[in-house]
Write a protein that holds these residues in place. Structure first.
Motif, PDB file in Angstrom:
ATOM      1  N   HIS A 105      -8.191   1.390  -1.327  1.00 54.74           N
ATOM      2  CA  HIS A 105      -8.205   2.025  -2.647  1.00 54.74           C
ATOM      3  C   HIS A 105      -8.856   3.412  -2.565  1.00 54.74           C
ATOM      4  CE1 HIS A 105      -6.703  -1.416  -4.868  1.00 54.74           C
ATOM      5  NE2 HIS A 105      -7.576  -2.184  -4.256  1.00 54.74           N
ATOM      6  N   ARG A 114      -7.012   7.046  -2.900  1.00 61.95           N
ATOM      7  CA  ARG A 114      -7.497   7.935  -3.966  1.00 61.95           C
ATOM      8  C   ARG A 114      -7.869   9.313  -3.404  1.00 61.95           C
ATOM      9  NH1 ARG A 114     -10.895   4.782  -5.662  1.00 61.95           N
ATOM     10  NH2 ARG A 114     -12.712   5.481  -4.509  1.00 61.95           N
ATOM     11  N   LYS A 158       1.811   2.038  -3.463  1.00 64.43           N
ATOM     12  CA  LYS A 158       0.684   2.564  -4.242  1.00 64.43           C
ATOM     13  C   LYS A 158       0.517   4.059  -4.036  1.00 64.43           C
ATOM     14  CE  LYS A 158      -2.004  -1.743  -4.404  1.00 64.43           C
ATOM     15  NZ  LYS A 158      -3.239  -2.430  -3.967  1.00 64.43           N
ATOM     16  N   GLU A 202      -8.007   5.304 -12.094  1.00 62.24           N
ATOM     17  CA  GLU A 202      -8.940   4.859 -11.057  1.00 62.24           C
ATOM     18  C   GLU A 202     -10.311   4.557 -11.666  1.00 62.24           C
ATOM     19  OE1 GLU A 202      -8.412   4.649  -7.301  1.00 62.24           O
ATOM     20  OE2 GLU A 202      -6.621   4.165  -8.445  1.00 62.24           O
ATOM     21  N   LYS A 226       0.806  -1.220   0.000  1.00 60.45           N
ATOM     22  CA  LYS A 226       0.000   0.000   0.000  1.00 60.45           C
ATOM     23  C   LYS A 226       0.840   1.271   0.000  1.00 60.45           C
ATOM     24  CE  LYS A 226      -3.705  -2.373   2.499  1.00 60.45           C
ATOM     25  NZ  LYS A 226      -2.926  -3.554   2.921  1.00 60.45           N
ATOM     26  N   LYS A 259     -10.123   1.219 -13.573  1.00 55.76           N
ATOM     27  CA  LYS A 259     -10.192   0.077 -12.652  1.00 55.76           C
ATOM     28  C   LYS A 259     -11.631  -0.170 -12.220  1.00 55.76           C
ATOM     29  CE  LYS A 259      -5.659   1.060 -10.613  1.00 55.76           C
ATOM     30  NZ  LYS A 259      -5.010   1.613  -9.403  1.00 55.76           N
ATOM     31  N   ASP A 274     -11.319  -0.228   2.945  1.00 52.73           N
ATOM     32  CA  ASP A 274     -11.223   0.111   1.526  1.00 52.73           C
ATOM     33  C   ASP A 274     -10.041   1.056   1.302  1.00 52.73           C
ATOM     34  OD1 ASP A 274     -11.532   0.789  -1.110  1.00 52.73           O
ATOM     35  OD2 ASP A 274     -13.592   1.490  -0.931  1.00 52.73           O
TER      36      ASP A 274
END
Length: 322
Positions: free
Chosen positions: A270, A274, A80, A96, A77, A99, A268
């Motif tokens: 992601h 973001r 990322k 994003e 992570k 995906k 979450d």
């Protein structure tokens, strides 16, 4: 209407030298003696335009791509987050979206979070980045998704066309008419009520929408969120609510989205990455303040207790201060 302040947590540093930063990164990323804290400190305290210069200076100094050397030194992570910070902001969000659209079932909530809260100019930039990356338009991809409702596709089409007026001027008489139209549609159960909402939410400026919401409360006694819930459901309902919440208070919308991502059965990350990456140079400080107001705890403390290792370090660095 509540004035929306936009305060970032990450600002350009004044005494900036990309060559010095590149040399520090080279030393920190040397095989066998990775200095994660130095890397995180540099990349989370420079603006994107400054990071762009660092990427060029690093390549000129080492002959390597910074992203490749980061991938050799970091994992999971934290990597990322760091790689996301190196990407042009519009390209990051375009990826994003791709995906989200290519997941089994299509993640319409991610698509809504990205597109329902941004300006015409930002949406246009994301579309150009998407076309450049994937050789097809974002609109064509969304239109072809069989998992999305027709109403949702129509809403996204209007957003992608940039139909929203963005003037700061408001018109109370116009707001009264729009509120009355919504009220009649909801009260009478018109089959066209969803269409009325879609046009309203994609054409009026956020300032004008707030005035419409106030007028709607006066004629109906209800918040606009309740009207949306009665007229729209599923993916388009979630998107419509995102627009309403973003118009009322974008910082509150993101604070609630962050808390939702933290409290899922499986966190979450992601969504957290973001939002932190895409908002740190925009309004993450404002989001922190709203988070404290809603949940009576600092976002900094929440991240500190929920995460660990270099991932926690980089996310706290983006928050800057408690």
């Amino acid at each position: 209407m509540k004035a929306q302040r936009k305060e970032p947590t990450l600002r350009p540093i004044l005494e900036f030298n990309p060559l010095i930063d590149a040399r520090k990164l080279k030393a920190a990323l040397t095989a066998g003696c990775h200095d994660e804290s130095t890397v995180i400190n540099i990349l989370t305290t420079r603006s994107y335009s400054q990071r762009e210069e660092i990427i060029i200076a690093y390549h000129d100094t080492t002959g390597h791509q910074l992203s490749q050397d980061l991938s050799s030194a970091f994992s999971s992570k934290c990597l990322k987050v760091l790689l996301a910070l190196l990407e042009p902001p519009d390209e990051f969000l375009a990826k994003e979206l791709d995906k989200a659209l290519n997941r089994l079932g299509t993640d319409s909530e991610v698509v809504s979070e990205i597109l329902c809260t941004r300006s015409n100019a930002k949406i246009s930039g994301i579309q150009l980045a998407y076309l450049k990356l994937h050789g097809k338009t974002l609109l064509s991809v969304i239109s072809s998704e069989f998992n999305l409702s027709l109403d949702y596709k129509e809403l996204m089409s209007m957003l992608l066309q940039g139909l929203r007026h963005e003037s700061k001027e408001t018109n109370q008489e116009k707001a009264k008419k729009r509120a009355a139209s919504v009220h009649n549609a909801v009260e009478e159960g018109w089959s066209t009520s969803t269409k009325i909402f879609l046009r309203l939410l994609t054409h009026e400026s956020f300032d004008q929408l707030c005035m419409v919401f106030d007028e709607y409360r006066l004629v109906s006694g209800l918040a606009m969120e309740e009207a949306v819930k009665s007229a729209c459901s599923g993916d388009v309902g979630h998107a419509a609510l995102a627009i309403v919440k973003a118009a009322l208070d974008k910082s509150q919308f993101y604070a609630e989205t962050i808390e939702g991502a933290l409290r899922k059965f499986r966190r979450d990350d992601h969504t957290l990455i973001r939002i932190f990456v895409s908002r740190c140079e925009v309004d993450l400080e404002s989001i922190k303040r709203e988070y404290l107001k809603i949940y009576h705890k600092t976002l900094y403390h929440t991240i500190q207790t929920d995460m660990s290792g270099s991932y926690k370090e980089v996310m706290l660095a983006l928050l800057n201060t408690p």
